[in-house]
Design an enzyme around this catalytic site. Structure first.
Site, short mmCIF file in Angstrom:
data_model
loop_
_atom_site.label_atom_id
_atom_site.label_comp_id
_atom_site.label_asym_id
_atom_site.label_seq_id
_atom_site.Cartn_x
_atom_site.Cartn_y
_atom_site.Cartn_z
N LYS A 19 -27.26 -59.92 22.12
CA LYS A 19 -26.15 -60.88 22.14
C LYS A 19 -26.56 -62.21 21.49
CE LYS A 19 -22.79 -60.12 24.21
NZ LYS A 19 -22.27 -59.89 25.54
N CYS A 62 -3.74 -80.93 46.07
CA CYS A 62 -2.59 -81.79 46.33
C CYS A 62 -1.76 -81.04 47.37
CB CYS A 62 -1.78 -81.96 45.05
SG CYS A 62 -0.12 -82.56 45.35
N LYS A 113 -21.75 -56.69 16.38
CA LYS A 113 -21.07 -56.30 17.62
C LYS A 113 -19.69 -56.96 17.59
CE LYS A 113 -21.51 -55.71 22.55
NZ LYS A 113 -20.17 -56.09 22.93
N GLU A 144 -25.68 -53.26 13.32
CA GLU A 144 -24.25 -53.45 13.04
C GLU A 144 -23.75 -54.67 13.79
OE1 GLU A 144 -22.16 -49.99 14.47
OE2 GLU A 144 -23.69 -48.63 13.70
N ALA A 179 -18.86 -65.77 32.21
CA ALA A 179 -19.96 -66.15 33.09
C ALA A 179 -19.43 -66.51 34.48
CB ALA A 179 -20.71 -67.33 32.49
N LEU A 217 -22.76 -50.61 26.38
CA LEU A 217 -24.08 -50.85 25.80
C LEU A 217 -24.89 -51.74 26.72
CD1 LEU A 217 -23.01 -51.66 22.13
CD2 LEU A 217 -24.43 -49.73 22.81
N CYS A 274 1.88 -86.63 41.46
CA CYS A 274 2.84 -87.13 42.45
C CYS A 274 2.20 -88.17 43.37
CB CYS A 274 3.40 -85.97 43.27
SG CYS A 274 2.17 -85.21 44.33
N ARG A 283 -10.16 -47.67 25.69
CA ARG A 283 -11.37 -47.27 26.41
C ARG A 283 -11.09 -47.06 27.89
NH1 ARG A 283 -15.44 -49.94 29.09
NH2 ARG A 283 -17.47 -48.94 28.98
N CYS A 339 5.36 -81.05 44.55
CA CYS A 339 4.73 -81.73 43.42
C CYS A 339 5.24 -81.11 42.11
CB CYS A 339 3.21 -81.57 43.52
SG CYS A 339 2.34 -82.21 42.09
N TYR A 399 -17.16 -47.30 14.08
CA TYR A 399 -18.62 -47.36 14.17
C TYR A 399 -19.27 -46.13 14.78
CZ TYR A 399 -17.19 -49.57 18.63
OH TYR A 399 -16.59 -49.87 19.81
N CYS A 429 -3.29 -86.96 43.93
CA CYS A 429 -2.77 -86.10 42.86
C CYS A 429 -2.33 -86.99 41.70
CB CYS A 429 -1.59 -85.28 43.39
SG CYS A 429 -0.70 -84.43 42.08
N TYR A 432 -16.67 -65.44 35.87
CA TYR A 432 -16.21 -64.20 36.50
C TYR A 432 -17.41 -63.42 37.04
CZ TYR A 432 -14.17 -59.55 36.98
OH TYR A 432 -13.79 -58.33 37.47
N ASP A 433 -18.46 -63.34 36.22
CA ASP A 433 -19.66 -62.61 36.65
C ASP A 433 -20.25 -63.21 37.91
OD1 ASP A 433 -19.42 -60.82 34.68
OD2 ASP A 433 -20.93 -61.68 33.36
N GLU A 479 -13.55 -50.29 17.04
CA GLU A 479 -13.04 -51.47 17.73
C GLU A 479 -11.75 -51.93 17.05
OE1 GLU A 479 -15.19 -52.09 20.13
OE2 GLU A 479 -14.85 -54.15 20.82
N ASP A 483 -16.07 -58.17 18.54
CA ASP A 483 -15.54 -58.65 19.81
C ASP A 483 -14.06 -58.32 19.89
OD1 ASP A 483 -15.55 -59.82 22.24
OD2 ASP A 483 -15.75 -61.88 21.53
S1 IVH Z 1 -21.37 -48.36 19.84
C1 IVH Z 1 -22.49 -45.48 22.94
N1 IVH Z 1 -21.11 -50.22 18.03
O1 IVH Z 1 -19.22 -53.04 22.57
C2 IVH Z 1 -22.29 -46.57 22.00
N2 IVH Z 1 -20.06 -50.56 20.12
O2 IVH Z 1 -20.53 -53.64 25.06
C3 IVH Z 1 -21.18 -47.45 22.37
N3 IVH Z 1 -18.80 -52.64 20.29
O3 IVH Z 1 -17.75 -50.46 24.43
C4 IVH Z 1 -20.48 -48.11 21.32
N4 IVH Z 1 -19.21 -53.36 18.26
O4 IVH Z 1 -16.37 -51.46 22.46
C5 IVH Z 1 -20.81 -49.84 19.27
N5 IVH Z 1 -20.94 -51.78 16.31
C6 IVH Z 1 -20.64 -51.39 17.55
C7 IVH Z 1 -19.85 -52.18 18.41
C8 IVH Z 1 -19.58 -51.72 19.69
C9 IVH Z 1 -18.58 -53.62 19.39
C10 IVH Z 1 -18.24 -52.64 21.66
C11 IVH Z 1 -17.74 -51.31 22.15
C12 IVH Z 1 -18.52 -51.05 23.42
C13 IVH Z 1 -18.96 -52.42 23.79
C14 IVH Z 1 -20.18 -52.38 24.66
#
Ligand code: IVH
Length: 707
Positions: free
Chosen positions: A342, A460, A143, A141, A54, A103, A445, A164, A465, A254, A442, A56-57, A201, A145
């Site tokens: 998410k 500092c 997701k 499925e 978050a 995704l 020091c 990737r 230091c 997957y 600080c 970084y975004d 993954e 990590d």
């Molecule tokens: S499908 C075109 N399935 O999430 C479909 N991706 O945020 C793309 N990931 O780059 C991938 N679990 O590395 C798919 N069950 C899952 C996944 C999955 C994790 C990752 C994947 C993708 C990233 C996208």
């Protein structure tokens, strides 16, 4: 910084008529770009991010907004224009046959329902407004990590594995993948296509993650922040590959991008085929008819999350029917037929026990909330960053407050809010809850803290230091800098505390006897460290520049400086205006570099590094761009080094590069020669398989002397 952020973005349309930025806006854009690059380096090169996704975004978003407002600020090399995992490691790169897409995300139920409406609309041809559209079947499925990867099978045999990367081109990590048990070398049963592209993954199961970090801590290495970073880092190991670490990785399949057997028309059937071929497919998979069932599945998966052996951060929903997927198609970044729902950030409540002040490498004094330890998202959390003084004041915390913290997709937790109801009750009961004192000095020091105009950070100002020295020394030893194996955080603390290192260059004046005298230091470890230091003495200009810890100088800026000036002498003699004139280096970075190099004590430090034996090897290709281009004996040739060689690898690499060659980390069809020392391992086997010529040291010397 999730995978999702890494795609190359299309150029943004230039809607406004060129409004010009003022100096402050220009400076802010420079600063943001430099910060983003630094965090990219930390993330991609060092697998050691300092920011949450978050945070970084936020940085990225601010820069995007500034550039949108003032298109003149959008430099060609702005990080907003070239998002992506920069292939960093020296692995050969190769294009994906079709892009590895990302995704789209949904964060709420409403967003999921909106996705379903879009899908229904696109699928219903005539009666788009039908009041009772048919329920769509989605495959749900977990997701995962981890790190996305593509595996290529030819005639049922594993041929090549690519990370990737930026989605179009990935790093060829085949040699490392060959060690992973869950990647079948041969597809097990059934109709094996001539060609198959299996996607999935690479994850590091939580138990293995804990074990790996324990071992790292014992070896005085920095533990990984989370399993995702550890997996990505393990996959891209090049030097001294740690096989145990590699073998603890798991591949979960997957998707089947190419090679779908005849008659297989559904994602659910594809998953069965993958399972039959011998891949691990997540067991928590279901077909959900209609969005209501999909959302219910997501809630059940969330309950299960803490009990799973691998980290997941949501549910991926894919339209089951491949023909329907094709009807929806894909955009440049992501398919329209799938979505990642998410999980909300995991939250927990605890007590704020105090505020500590951490001293950063550049003297930044960051307030950190000290918490009563609490479990959140599968880990025990005992502190949370508060970023800066302003943030601390905005949160209006009192020591003893009951607070809500959260951990979103990573382990750097954040303070969300104070439970004011608890505070009121505590106050009514006569408890005193004190405001934290502002940071005036600080903590290490005791030098007075300073805060420059327009800066959010208090610093500092004492360059000597000990806290800064420790951080700088850790940075000098890190992988992207001088890469001193064995010089971990604990040893750094000991060296600074024992005053064996009082300035950075002292590290090269260390003697074996001094090291061996340190507490808990075995003779063998001391010898190993001396050997690592000896190796680190041979370095390149970019690595040395990074090691010096100049503000804003990460890998990208260091490369730019090295490319432009060719040598340390060239850089030291450069006028600040020359530095500022380099494309990609703006005034803030130029000023920071200029100021550093002008400083007499820094100049003395640089000279001392050289006196203590540091040698900068200058690859020929790095000489200034106007250098005459003589043909080189190894022009256009790619080498892979393996086994134990009589000189350090860095030295061979420099020699080969100086002669026009390239050194990569893994053997592929593009490799011209593998240079093998003793105990060469699997690279030689791969070379033999691919018909790549194998040289011994005499062989490479002969090639080199053909000048
Ligand atoms: S499908 C075109 N399935 O999430 C479909 N991706 O945020 C793309 N990931 O780059 C991938 N679990 O590395 C798919 N069950 C899952 C996944 C999955 C994790 C990752 C994947 C993708 C990233 C996208």
């Amino acid at each position: 910084m999730l995978e999702d952020g890494k795609d190359t973005l299309p150029a943004r349309p230039n809607k406004t008529k060129a409004k010009m930025p003022n100096a402050k806006q220009r400076a802010r854009a420079e600063e943001l770009a430099a910060e983003i690059r630094r965090h990219d380096d930390l993330y991609y090169q060092n697998d050691a991010p300092e920011l949450t996704d978050a945070q970084y975004d936020l940085l990225r978003r601010e820069l995007v907004e500034l550039e949108d407002q003032f298109p003149a600020l959008q430099a060609k090399d702005s990080p907003t224009q070239q998002v992506g995992a920069v292939p960093a490691s020296g692995f050969a790169t190769a294009p994906h046959r079709s892009p590895m897409l990302s995704l789209d995300n949904a964060m709420t139920e409403d967003e999921m329902r909106a996705f379903d409406v879009r899908v229904q609309k696109a699928l219903s041809t005539e009666n788009a407004a039908s009041s009772n559209p048919e329920d769509v079947a989605y495959v749900a499925e977990p997701k995962l990590d981890g790190s996305g990867i593509e595996l290529i099978y030819e005639n049922g045999r594993f041929k090549q594995g690519l990370t990737r990367g930026d989605g179009r081109t990935g790093e060829d990590v085949t040699v490392n993948l060959e060690q992973i048990a869950s990647i079948p070398q041969k597809l097990a049963t059934g109709a094996r296509p001539k060609f198959a592209s299996v996607r999935g993954e690479i994850v590091l199961p939580l138990a293995a993650f804990e074990e790996l970090n324990q071992a790292r801590i014992e070896r005085d290495q920095r533990p990984f922040e989370n399993p995702r970073n550890a997996a990505a880092g393990s996959l891209r190991q090049i030097h001294d590959v740690d096989l145990i670490r590699l073998r603890s990785l798991e591949f979960r399949a997957y998707a089947l991008e190419e090679g779908r057997p005849n008659g297989c028309t559904k994602q659910s059937e594809i998953l069965n085929v993958l399972r039959d071929w011998g891949f691990i497919v997540s067991p928590e998979i279901e077909i959900c008819r209609g969005i209501g069932k999909a959302i219910a599945f997501h809630e059940r998966l969330l309950q299960l999350r803490g009990k799973l052996p691998v980290e997941i951060d949501g549910t991926v929903f894919k339209i089951d029917d491949v023909a329907k997927q094709d009807t929806l198609g894909s955009l440049a970044r992501a398919p329209r037929w799938a979505i990642a729902f998410k999980f909300p950030p995991e939250q927990a409540e605890t007590v704020l026990e105090g505020i500590d002040i951490q001293v950063g490498r550049t003297g930044a004094l960051t307030p950190v909330a000290r918490l009563r330890p609490v479990r959140v998202g599968g880990v025990t959390v005992s502190n949370a960053s508060l970023h800066n003084q302003d943030e601390l004041e905005r949160k209006d915390l009192r020591i003893g407050d009951r607070i809500v913290i959260q951990r979103a997709g990573d382990v750097i937790p954040q303070v969300v809010r104070v439970r004011l109801d608890f505070r009121r009750k505590a106050l009514a009961e006569g408890f005193r809850l004190e405001r934290p004192a502002p940071t005036t000095h600080c903590p290490i020091c005791s030098t007075r803290a300073v805060r420059l105009e327009g800066e959010a950070i208090t610093r500092c100002a004492n360059l000597d230091c000990p806290a800064q020295l420790k951080n700088n020394l850790r940075h000098l030893a890190s992988r992207g800098a001088l890469d001193v194996d064995g010089l971990g955080a604990k040893l750094v603390d000991q060296l600074v505390e024992a005053k064996l290192v009082t300035r950075l260059s002292d590290v090269f004046a260390l003697e074996l006897a001094q090291l061996a005298d340190l507490e808990r230091m075995a003779q063998k470890s001391a010898q190993n460290l001396m050997a690592s230091l000896e190796r680190a003495r041979q370095t390149t200009l970019p690595r040395f520049l990074i090691a010096l810890g100049i503000r804003h100088v990460g890998a990208t800026v260091a490369e730019l400086l090295a490319d432009h000036f060719g040598s340390l002498e060239g850089l030291l003699a450069a006028k600040p205006t020359k530095i500022a004139a380099i494309e990609g280096i703006g005034p803030i970075i130029a000023e920071s570099v200029g100021r550093f190099l002008e400083d007499a004590s820094n100049q003395a430090e640089i000279a001392r590094f050289e006196e203590l034996g540091l040698v900068i090897v200058v690859p020929e290709s790095r000489t200034p761009s106007d250098a005459s281009k003589r043909p080189q004996p190894l022009d256009g040739l790619t080498f892979v080094l393996t086994g134990t060689l009589s000189r350090p690898r860095g030295e061979w690499k420099s020699l080969i590069e100086a002669a026009g060659g390239k050194v990569t980390g893994s053997v592929s069809r593009k490799t011209n020669y593998v240079v093998a020392g003793s105990d060469p391992g699997s690279k030689v086997t791969t070379a033999a398989k691919l018909d790549v010529e194998i040289l011994d040291e005499a062989g490479i010397e002969a090639l080199l002397s053909a000048r």
